[in-house]
Design a protein around this motif. Sequence first.
Motif, PDB file in Angstrom:
ATOM      1  N   THR A  65       0.821  -1.209   0.000  1.00 13.82           N
ATOM      2  CA  THR A  65       0.000   0.000   0.000  1.00 13.82           C
ATOM      3  C   THR A  65       0.854   1.258   0.000  1.00 13.82           C
ATOM      4  OG1 THR A  65      -0.151  -0.007   2.416  1.00 13.82           O
ATOM      5  CG2 THR A  65      -1.907  -1.114   1.199  1.00 13.82           C
ATOM      6  N   THR A  66       0.342   2.288  -0.633  1.00  4.29           N
ATOM      7  CA  THR A  66       0.955   3.607  -0.595  1.00  4.29           C
ATOM      8  C   THR A  66       0.357   4.335   0.601  1.00  4.29           C
ATOM      9  OG1 THR A  66       1.084   3.619  -2.995  1.00  4.29           O
ATOM     10  CG2 THR A  66       1.301   5.735  -1.884  1.00  4.29           C
ATOM     11  N   THR A  67       1.213   4.942   1.421  1.00  8.07           N
ATOM     12  CA  THR A  67       0.721   5.589   2.639  1.00  8.07           C
ATOM     13  C   THR A  67       1.064   7.077   2.627  1.00  8.07           C
ATOM     14  OG1 THR A  67       2.762   5.110   3.837  1.00  8.07           O
ATOM     15  CG2 THR A  67       0.993   3.493   4.019  1.00  8.07           C
ATOM     16  N   PHE A  68       0.228   7.835   3.296  1.00  6.55           N
ATOM     17  CA  PHE A  68       0.553   9.220   3.597  1.00  6.55           C
ATOM     18  C   PHE A  68      -0.081   9.554   4.940  1.00  6.55           C
ATOM     19  CE2 PHE A  68      -3.479   9.636   1.430  1.00  6.55           C
ATOM     20  CZ  PHE A  68      -4.134  10.644   2.102  1.00  6.55           C
ATOM     21  N   GLU A  69       0.614  10.400   5.691  1.00  9.47           N
ATOM     22  CA  GLU A  69       0.142  10.808   7.013  1.00  9.47           C
ATOM     23  C   GLU A  69      -0.419  12.216   6.944  1.00  9.47           C
ATOM     24  OE1 GLU A  69       3.178  10.620   9.936  1.00  9.47           O
ATOM     25  OE2 GLU A  69       2.978   8.464  10.208  1.00  9.47           O
ATOM     26  N   LYS A  70      -1.407  12.445   7.804  1.00  5.66           N
ATOM     27  CA  LYS A  70      -1.924  13.802   7.959  1.00  5.66           C
ATOM     28  C   LYS A  70      -2.435  13.954   9.382  1.00  5.66           C
ATOM     29  CE  LYS A  70      -6.690  14.190   6.789  1.00  5.66           C
ATOM     30  NZ  LYS A  70      -7.694  14.707   5.889  1.00  5.66           N
ATOM     31  N   ILE A  74      -8.522  16.560  15.689  1.00  7.53           N
ATOM     32  CA  ILE A  74      -8.240  17.006  17.062  1.00  7.53           C
ATOM     33  C   ILE A  74      -6.943  17.813  17.123  1.00  7.53           C
ATOM     34  CG2 ILE A  74      -7.078  14.875  17.749  1.00  7.53           C
ATOM     35  CD1 ILE A  74      -9.432  16.862  19.989  1.00  7.53           C
ATOM     36  N   ALA A  75      -5.985  17.530  16.236  1.00  8.86           N
ATOM     37  CA  ALA A  75      -4.734  18.294  16.208  1.00  8.86           C
ATOM     38  C   ALA A  75      -5.006  19.742  15.803  1.00  8.86           C
ATOM     39  CB  ALA A  75      -3.735  17.646  15.252  1.00  8.86           C
ATOM     40  N   TYR A  76      -5.878  19.916  14.810  1.00  6.57           N
ATOM     41  CA  TYR A  76      -6.226  21.275  14.390  1.00  6.57           C
ATOM     42  C   TYR A  76      -6.991  22.014  15.488  1.00  6.57           C
ATOM     43  CZ  TYR A  76      -4.897  19.848   9.679  1.00  6.57           C
ATOM     44  OH  TYR A  76      -4.212  19.405   8.582  1.00  6.57           O
ATOM     45  N   LEU A  77      -7.878  21.305  16.170  1.00  7.18           N
ATOM     46  CA  LEU A  77      -8.626  21.939  17.264  1.00  7.18           C
ATOM     47  C   LEU A  77      -7.710  22.340  18.413  1.00  7.18           C
ATOM     48  CD1 LEU A  77     -11.819  19.677  17.305  1.00  7.18           C
ATOM     49  CD2 LEU A  77     -11.600  22.009  16.430  1.00  7.18           C
ATOM     50  N   CYS A  96       0.097  19.404  15.352  1.00 10.71           N
ATOM     51  CA  CYS A  96       0.099  18.841  13.999  1.00 10.71           C
ATOM     52  C   CYS A  96       1.287  17.926  13.747  1.00 10.71           C
ATOM     53  CB  CYS A  96       0.084  19.962  12.969  1.00 10.71           C
ATOM     54  SG  CYS A  96      -1.459  20.881  12.964  1.00 10.71           S
ATOM     55  N   PHE A  97       2.337  18.023  14.552  1.00 10.33           N
ATOM     56  CA  PHE A  97       3.524  17.196  14.371  1.00 10.33           C
ATOM     57  C   PHE A  97       3.632  16.071  15.394  1.00 10.33           C
ATOM     58  CE2 PHE A  97       4.594  21.238  12.386  1.00 10.33           C
ATOM     59  CZ  PHE A  97       4.945  20.796  11.126  1.00 10.33           C
ATOM     60  N   MET A  98       2.687  15.980  16.308  1.00 13.15           N
ATOM     61  CA  MET A  98       2.716  14.911  17.319  1.00 13.15           C
ATOM     62  C   MET A  98       2.251  13.605  16.682  1.00 13.15           C
ATOM     63  SD  MET A  98       1.211  16.920  20.624  1.00 13.15           S
ATOM     64  CE  MET A  98       1.201  15.458  21.604  1.00 13.15           C
ATOM     65  N   LYS A  99       3.031  12.538  16.869  1.00 10.62           N
ATOM     66  CA  LYS A  99       2.734  11.240  16.259  1.00 10.62           C
ATOM     67  C   LYS A  99       1.388  10.689  16.738  1.00 10.62           C
ATOM     68  CE  LYS A  99       4.462   7.890  13.726  1.00 10.62           C
ATOM     69  NZ  LYS A  99       4.660   8.055  12.301  1.00 10.62           N
TER      70      LYS A  99
END
Length: 120
Positions: A65-70, A74-77, A96-99
């Motif tokens: 599978t091809t993956t991407f993270e975003k 809740i991170a935006y809030l 936004c950068f917390m795993k």
Amino acid sequence: MKSMPPPYEPPPSAPPVYTHANIEYNYAYPRIHTDNGVTIITTVVPVGADSTHMICPNCNTEIETTTFEKPRTIAYLLGAFICILGCFCGCCLIPCFMKSLRETHHSCPNCNHYLGRFRT
């Protein structure tokens, strides 16, 4: 005079059988596809944080599978809340950068079919 202890009985052969609770999983039923007389049964493979080896249910090819993270919502809030508190010079971007506040999306590299997401 000491008396002899009573004779021991053998233990039961197995513990009693307990019925298991019916647990419903969020997986779809297996898909059955017939191609040139060959029956292909695909099941749902759970996806994780890394790329997963599976058969795409859309194009029926064996893929990684091809993956991407975003960031999750809740991170935006949390970033907006930090900004409202007055820490708007970069601190509001930390969530936004917390795993633990990110999700991984999986798709097929051949047909770009969306296969699922994994939340940490």
